[in-house]
Design a protein around this motif. Structure first.
Motif, mmCIF file in Angstrom:
data_model
loop_
_atom_site.group_PDB
_atom_site.id
_atom_site.type_symbol
_atom_site.label_atom_id
_atom_site.label_comp_id
_atom_site.label_asym_id
_atom_site.label_seq_id
_atom_site.Cartn_x
_atom_site.Cartn_y
_atom_site.Cartn_z
ATOM 1 N N GLY A 260 0.807 -1.215 0.000
ATOM 2 C CA GLY A 260 0.000 0.000 0.000
ATOM 3 C C GLY A 260 0.840 1.265 0.000
ATOM 4 N N ILE A 261 1.884 1.307 0.846
ATOM 5 C CA ILE A 261 2.736 2.494 0.911
ATOM 6 C C ILE A 261 3.460 2.719 -0.415
ATOM 7 N N LEU A 262 4.059 1.664 -0.943
ATOM 8 C CA LEU A 262 4.779 1.804 -2.215
ATOM 9 C C LEU A 262 3.832 2.148 -3.352
ATOM 10 N N GLY A 263 2.618 1.575 -3.330
ATOM 11 C CA GLY A 263 1.625 1.918 -4.341
ATOM 12 C C GLY A 263 1.208 3.376 -4.257
ATOM 13 N N GLY A 264 1.059 3.905 -3.026
ATOM 14 C CA GLY A 264 0.730 5.314 -2.865
ATOM 15 C C GLY A 264 1.823 6.227 -3.396
ATOM 16 N N ILE A 265 3.084 5.849 -3.164
ATOM 17 C CA ILE A 265 4.205 6.642 -3.676
ATOM 18 C C ILE A 265 4.213 6.623 -5.204
ATOM 19 N N ILE A 266 4.018 5.442 -5.784
ATOM 20 C CA ILE A 266 3.967 5.338 -7.247
ATOM 21 C C ILE A 266 2.798 6.159 -7.796
ATOM 22 N N GLY A 267 1.651 6.104 -7.113
ATOM 23 C CA GLY A 267 0.491 6.882 -7.556
ATOM 24 C C GLY A 267 0.772 8.373 -7.543
ATOM 25 N N PHE A 268 1.431 8.864 -6.493
ATOM 26 C CA PHE A 268 1.762 10.285 -6.418
ATOM 27 C C PHE A 268 2.717 10.681 -7.545
ATOM 28 N N ILE A 269 3.709 9.830 -7.816
ATOM 29 C CA ILE A 269 4.655 10.118 -8.905
ATOM 30 C C ILE A 269 3.932 10.172 -10.244
ATOM 31 N N LEU A 270 2.984 9.246 -10.462
ATOM 32 C CA LEU A 270 2.247 9.226 -11.725
ATOM 33 C C LEU A 270 1.382 10.478 -11.886
ATOM 34 N N VAL A 271 0.743 10.916 -10.802
ATOM 35 C CA VAL A 271 -0.081 12.122 -10.875
ATOM 36 C C VAL A 271 0.773 13.329 -11.218
ATOM 37 N N GLU A 272 1.913 13.483 -10.535
ATOM 38 C CA GLU A 272 2.795 14.611 -10.811
ATOM 39 C C GLU A 272 3.351 14.551 -12.236
ATOM 40 N N LEU A 273 3.669 13.347 -12.700
ATOM 41 C CA LEU A 273 4.184 13.195 -14.055
ATOM 42 C C LEU A 273 3.129 13.580 -15.089
ATOM 43 N N ALA A 274 1.880 13.148 -14.876
ATOM 44 C CA ALA A 274 0.804 13.490 -15.805
ATOM 45 C C ALA A 274 0.554 14.995 -15.827
ATOM 46 N N LEU A 275 0.571 15.637 -14.660
ATOM 47 C CA LEU A 275 0.372 17.083 -14.615
ATOM 48 C C LEU A 275 1.527 17.826 -15.280
ATOM 49 N N TRP A 276 2.739 17.300 -15.136
ATOM 50 C CA TRP A 276 3.892 17.917 -15.793
ATOM 51 C C TRP A 276 3.763 17.844 -17.310
ATOM 52 N N VAL A 277 3.262 16.714 -17.825
ATOM 53 C CA VAL A 277 3.067 16.561 -19.268
ATOM 54 C C VAL A 277 2.001 17.531 -19.772
ATOM 55 N N LEU A 278 0.938 17.746 -18.977
ATOM 56 C CA LEU A 278 -0.156 18.616 -19.397
ATOM 57 C C LEU A 278 0.127 20.096 -19.164
ATOM 58 N N ALA A 279 1.119 20.409 -18.348
ATOM 59 C CA ALA A 279 1.358 21.802 -17.959
ATOM 60 C C ALA A 279 1.669 22.687 -19.165
#
Length: 332
Positions: A260-279
């Protein structure tokens, strides 16, 4: 004397006994924490032995957590754009035709002093006719009119805090009571549609989050089930030598914790990466409208929700799986 001496010795012995019990409780709690810490590190070590399968499981959990979190962040950005758009809702006050310009200007000034109004624009009857002549294409026909049929208008821009449909309707009703106002008009349908879409978006995020949370539970539960089956012989031997279910359950629960902890970290990285692509595209689009809007990232609450949600789902999935499959393994 002997009696007093005996009493003092009993008190000293009782005090030493209380101190021994207190030290025993403290040392027992420390041992309890150390055992949990050892089990936590052991569970992480077990995951590191199988890096590829661990990465696949964690990636699935991270993607499932990132999808509703990313939509939530995008929805917050859209809401920021809409609430920051001063012209999202306008109230048009059509004054009586015989209203003098001075009276209209005084009314506009009084309205500007109200806390729920951001700005007020005055459009005289002559300005309204000139604009209508340019936009309608009936310039020659309008010259045949004996008098200007258009009234003066006050265009009111409500404050950002007054953009709610209920607040806007209340404001319109108050403005309509003014003696100089003939008609107060507000495009409430557009505002209601806007907030209706926002509500649908919010509920959609919760529905998607619920469905993906169930998927995470199933993924973690199935992974823990496979781990239990692979260590079946070890579990049987542990039970034969007196190991309790709580002792056997502990490493599997910490395995779900790490998933769960590692999945949450991966999820946060994916969200930030997607927002960076859309920025970049979003900033370019905002520039075309002369806006300084910048796409906002995930805040601390969103990041904490990802980690806590992942931890909770990991523990819940492992608890359900262990509780179901551990009872089926008994020494024969």
């Amino acid at each position: 004397m002997e009696r007093n001496k005996t009493l003092r010795e009993q008190q000293e012995f009782g005090g030493r006994g209380a101190n021994v019990r207190k030290r025993g409780m403290t040392s027992g709690f420390v041992v309890y924490l150390l055992r949990h810490a050892q089990t936590m590190i052991y569970a992480l070590g077990q995951l590191s032995i199988r890096p590829f399968s661990t990465l696949m499981t964690v990636a699935v959990i991270g993607i499932a957590l990132a999808m509703p979190a990313g939509l939530h962040v995008l929805l917050k950005n859209v809401q920021t754009v809409l609430t920051g758009w001063d012209s999202a809702a306008q109230i048009s006050l059509f004054l009586h035709k015989n209203t003098k310009e001075k009276s209209a200007m005084n009314l506009a000034e009084r309205l500007r002093q109200r806390p729920g109004i951001a700005s007020v624009d005055y459009i005289s009857a002559e300005q309204a006719m000139e604009e209508f002549r340019k936009l309608s294409g009936f310039g020659d026909a309008l010259k045949a009119l004996d008098e200007n049929p258009l009234p003066p208008v006050l265009v009111i821009h409500p404050a950002v805090t007054q953009q709610n449909p209920v607040q806007l309707q209340t404001l319109v009703e108050e403005l309509r009571k003014n003696v100089d106002v003939d008609l107060a008009q507000l495009d409430m349908q557009w505002v209601k549609r806007l907030y209706g879409l926002m509500d649908i978006g919010r509920r959609g995020v919760w529905v998607l989050a619920g469905m993906l949370a169930l998927a995470v539970l199933l993924v973690v539960g199935n992974t823990i089930r496979l781990a239990i089956q692979n260590r079946r012989d070890e579990i049987v031997i542990t039970k034969l030598i007196g190991g309790t279910d709580a002792f056997i359950r502990r490493p599997f629960l910490y395995t779900g914790f790490w998933y769960g902890i590692l999945g949450g970290i991966i999820g946060f990285i994916l969200v930030e990466l997607a927002l960076w692509v859309l920025a970049g595209p979003v900033n370019n689009l905002a520039g075309l409208y002369n806006s300084n809007f910048r796409l906002g990232g995930a805040d601390l609450i969103t990041a904490g929700s990802l980690l806590f949600g992942g931890l909770l789902l990991g523990l819940s999935g492992s608890w359900l799986a262990v509780g179901k499959h551990l009872r089926a393994i008994e020494p024969t």
